[in-house]
Design a protein around this motif. Structure first.
Motif, mmCIF file in Angstrom:
data_model
loop_
_atom_site.group_PDB
_atom_site.id
_atom_site.type_symbol
_atom_site.label_atom_id
_atom_site.label_comp_id
_atom_site.label_asym_id
_atom_site.label_seq_id
_atom_site.Cartn_x
_atom_site.Cartn_y
_atom_site.Cartn_z
ATOM 1 N N UNK A 194 7.279 -2.733 -4.970
ATOM 2 C CA UNK A 194 8.013 -1.825 -4.096
ATOM 3 C C UNK A 194 7.281 -0.494 -4.028
ATOM 4 N N UNK A 195 6.983 -0.056 -2.817
ATOM 5 C CA UNK A 195 6.441 1.272 -2.640
ATOM 6 C C UNK A 195 7.568 2.281 -2.527
ATOM 7 N N UNK A 196 7.252 3.530 -2.722
ATOM 8 C CA UNK A 196 8.301 4.554 -2.659
ATOM 9 C C UNK A 196 8.910 4.665 -1.266
ATOM 10 N N UNK A 197 8.251 4.061 -0.257
ATOM 11 C CA UNK A 197 8.779 4.087 1.107
ATOM 12 C C UNK A 197 9.105 2.700 1.643
ATOM 13 N N UNK A 198 9.191 1.691 0.768
ATOM 14 C CA UNK A 198 9.458 0.319 1.216
ATOM 15 C C UNK A 198 10.608 -0.280 0.416
ATOM 16 N N UNK A 199 11.095 -1.428 0.897
ATOM 17 C CA UNK A 199 11.992 -2.251 0.098
ATOM 18 C C UNK A 199 11.146 -3.115 -0.822
ATOM 19 N N UNK A 200 11.811 -3.981 -1.617
ATOM 20 C CA UNK A 200 11.072 -4.885 -2.491
ATOM 21 C C UNK A 200 10.307 -5.902 -1.651
ATOM 22 N N UNK A 201 9.041 -6.125 -1.999
ATOM 23 C CA UNK A 201 8.153 -7.037 -1.284
ATOM 24 C C UNK A 201 7.770 -8.186 -2.212
ATOM 25 N N UNK A 202 7.962 -9.414 -1.736
ATOM 26 C CA UNK A 202 7.591 -10.584 -2.522
ATOM 27 C C UNK A 202 6.079 -10.723 -2.601
#
Length: 255
Positions: A194-202
């Protein structure tokens, strides 16, 4: 007669229940016996210089905390790399000439490839369970001259110092993260980032314990969720700061 019949039925039921209880205890003890048979050989020298790198994606095993307490696994145990990071307790078994009275715990860090051209000589051919240990580990459980010995083994929890480590590789358009020094079950089955500007990414497994994504995450702090084969998950928030670099290694939480 009715009273006697009732008494007989009661006694029979007690006997049946007693037998079921005894059988249950025996069956339970067998199911809890986790020791399994295998064989073990060794590779490398006493300094462990040939144990570096390997099919799990780890690099300098000394810097990464694995040291010489490592093993390569045969096809039957390696499971296409899914077992990387798992820990095994091993001891030499049923060979008085070569066995030493010692038990070791090692981490799976490499693959022992099969050789189908020598079906009678290669112990790493399927379906055989085999451990190719670093030489120092082999010499703790057996005499060097043995070359190969029968062993028994079981999976055990991994005990590691410090947190889970994340080594970031790749480039601006493709991110690969090596996950290592994982305690508990040891073998990672799922990673999310997860980036500070994203949701959780698989993330998907690239090879061994290298996990990848094509998401562009430069300039963002990074968090990770790591799940091991026993279903446990640990979340490490803001592990890498926004100015993280490729080649950098960052420490998260631990199981």
């Amino acid at each position: 007669m009715a009273a006697n019949a009732t008494t007989w039925v009661f006694i029979s039921m007690v006997k049946l229940l007693s037998l079921c209880f005894i059988f249950g205890r025996v069956a339970g003890s067998q199911s809890n016996d986790m020791w399994r048979p295998a064989h073990a050989t060794f590779y490398g020298d006493m300094n462990g210089t040939e144990t570096m790198q390997g099919a799990c994606g780890y690099g300098d095993l000394f810097k990464q905390g694995y040291g010489l307490e490592t093993t390569a696994l045969s096809t039957a145990l390696f499971n296409d790399g899914l077992t990387c990071g798992a820990c095994f307790q091993i001891r030499c078994y049923n060979d008085r000439q070569w066995c030493l009275n010692e038990t070791i715990v090692v981490t799976a860090t490499n693959f022992c490839p099969p050789n189908y051209s020598k079906p009678e000589e290669n112990w790493c051919n399927p379906p055989l369970r085999h451990f190719d240990l670093s030489q120092p580990m082999f010499r703790k459980i057996a005499i060097y001259e043995a070359g190969i010995v029968p062993v028994i083994y079981m999976r055990v929890p991994c005990v590691k110092t410090g947190g889970i480590m994340f080594e970031i590789k790749g480039n601006q358009w493709w991110l690969m993260v090596l996950v290592y020094n994982v305690a508990g079950a040891g073998d990672v089955v799922d990673v999310k980032i997860k980036g500070s500007s994203t949701d959780w990414i698989q993330m998907s497994r690239n090879w061994g314990q290298n996990w990848q994504t094509s998401a562009i995450l430069t300039g963002q702090s990074l968090s990770f969720q790591v799940t091991t084969s026993d279903g446990r998950m640990v979340e490490s928030d803001d592990v890498a700061p926004a100015d993280w670099t490729f080649g950098g290694v960052y420490e998260g939480k631990q199981f």
